[in-house]
Design an enzyme around this catalytic site. Structure first.
Site, PDB file in Angstrom:
ATOM      1  N   HIS A   1      -9.981  -2.660  -1.555  1.00  0.00           N
ATOM      2  CA  HIS A   1      -9.060  -2.229  -2.610  1.00  0.00           C
ATOM      3  C   HIS A   1      -9.434  -2.895  -3.933  1.00  0.00           C
ATOM      4  CE1 HIS A   1      -5.822  -1.528   0.684  1.00  0.00           C
ATOM      5  NE2 HIS A   1      -6.122  -0.354   0.186  1.00  0.00           N
TER       6      HIS A   1
ATOM      7  N   CYS B   1      -1.178  -7.936  -0.985  1.00  0.00           N
ATOM      8  CA  CYS B   1      -0.901  -6.851  -0.018  1.00  0.00           C
ATOM      9  C   CYS B   1       0.424  -7.036   0.692  1.00  0.00           C
ATOM     10  CB  CYS B   1      -1.977  -6.803   1.068  1.00  0.00           C
ATOM     11  SG  CYS B   1      -3.641  -7.062   0.523  1.00  0.00           S
TER      12      CYS B   1
ATOM     13  N   ARG C   1      -9.947   4.640   0.118  1.00  0.00           N
ATOM     14  CA  ARG C   1      -8.542   4.955   0.434  1.00  0.00           C
ATOM     15  C   ARG C   1      -7.839   5.769  -0.659  1.00  0.00           C
ATOM     16  NH1 ARG C   1      -6.637   0.893   3.984  1.00  0.00           N
ATOM     17  NH2 ARG C   1      -8.341   0.398   5.417  1.00  0.00           N
TER      18      ARG C   1
ATOM     19  N   ASP D   1       0.774  -1.245   0.000  1.00  0.00           N
ATOM     20  CA  ASP D   1       0.000   0.000   0.000  1.00  0.00           C
ATOM     21  C   ASP D   1       0.803   1.290   0.000  1.00  0.00           C
ATOM     22  OD1 ASP D   1      -2.581  -1.148  -0.212  1.00  0.00           O
ATOM     23  OD2 ASP D   1      -2.323  -1.906   1.820  1.00  0.00           O
TER      24      ASP D   1
HETATM   25  N1  GLY Z   1      -5.909  -4.026   7.303  1.00  0.00           N
HETATM   26  C1  GLY Z   1      -5.411  -3.583   6.077  1.00  0.00           C
HETATM   27  C2  GLY Z   1      -5.998  -2.303   5.671  1.00  0.00           C
HETATM   28  O1  GLY Z   1      -7.112  -2.002   6.074  1.00  0.00           O
HETATM   29  O2  GLY Z   1      -5.408  -1.523   4.983  1.00  0.00           O
END
Ligand code: GLY
Length: 256
Positions: A164, A251, A134, A67
């Site tokens: 995501h 991830c 996000r 991320d």
């Molecule tokens: N637990 C991973 C996230 O929410 O980014």
């Protein structure tokens, strides 16, 4: 082909990581460490060199290194994670990125833009970017501008149901794509050989292609069979403790 992978060891504080699935319970830290070991071994079997960063107790979700950065063939992009508790992870990944990229090849997403790498799916030199809780419009605008500066391209994909983009869609090279839920009918993916993942195995849409092999989460027989039927060798890795934090195989690493 990928030469390198970066991972970060999970920290004890991972049990306080963000989750939309509290009913799955808190992760078992020791088990998560063992699963991480297995994950690293699986990656090594695929012929990559694995850089293992130390656990960082300040950031419960910091094992999800995908991320805070996106790595392309031409440049690395430090993101600006949209989750407040994760935002500082971007400052901790830079050191590792600098081991591989000179400063003129490192770009940055800046506020008010937000972006997390889990929302970015690479298909050759094109990058699909999920607009999510996000990753915002300004983050995507900056990201696509950076890609174009380096001779790459990007486009936005809207999403509503999952955390995501790669929670629900993953590219396995050779035109093959695993799709689940809201991504099954997205017109932008119609040109790919889409393999639809049954609802009860939706978590396993998050598989990763690494140098011709596909790493598949353990315990999802329909997805395992579908990937084998596409002709890929498969390595199974148990990710049960990361699933409790909405995390999956992609991830947990940066692959480049
Ligand atoms: N637990 C991973 C996230 O929410 O980014």
């Amino acid at each position: 082909m990928f030469q390198n992978v970066i991972v970060r060891r999970p920290c004890k504080a991972m049990v306080e990581g963000i989750t939309s699935n509290p009913q799955l319970g808190k992760p078992d830290y020791e088990k998560a460490l063992r699963q991480h070991d297995t994950y690293i071994e699986a990656l090594k079997q695929c012929g990559v060199k694995v850089t293992v960063l130390p656990a960082d107790e300040r950031y419960p979700d910091s094992c999800f290194v995908e991320d805070p950065a996106v790595i392309t063939r031409k440049c690395a992009i430090i993101t600006n994670p949209g989750a407040a508790s994760r935002n500082g992870e971007k400052d901790e990944i830079i050191g590792a990125i600098r081991e591989f990229f000179s400063e003129d090849k490192i770009e940055y997403i800046k506020a008010p833009g937000t972006l997390e790498g889990g929302d970015v799916m690479m298909v050759g030199d094109h990058f699909y970017v999920g607009r999510s809780a996000r990753t915002n419009e300004e983050g995507i605008r900056q990201f696509i501008a950076i890609l174009e500066k380096h001779g790459l391209s990007g486009s936005e994909v809207t999403l509503e149901e999952v955390l995501h983009l790669k929670t629900g869609v993953n590219y396995l090279e050779n035109n093959n794509m695993l799709v689940s839920g809201e991504f099954v009918t997205k017109p932008e993916f119609a040109k790919y050989n889409r393999v639809e993942i049954p609802e009860e195995e939706a978590y396993a849409a998050n598989c990763i292609w690494v140098n011709g092999t596909v790493i598949v989460p353990m315990g999802f027989p329909a997805v395992e069979k579908a990937v084998r039927d596409l002709g890929y060798p498969v390595i199974l890795v148990d990710t049960s403790e990361y699933r409790k934090l909405d995390g999956g195989l992609s991830c947990l690493s940066l692959r480049f």
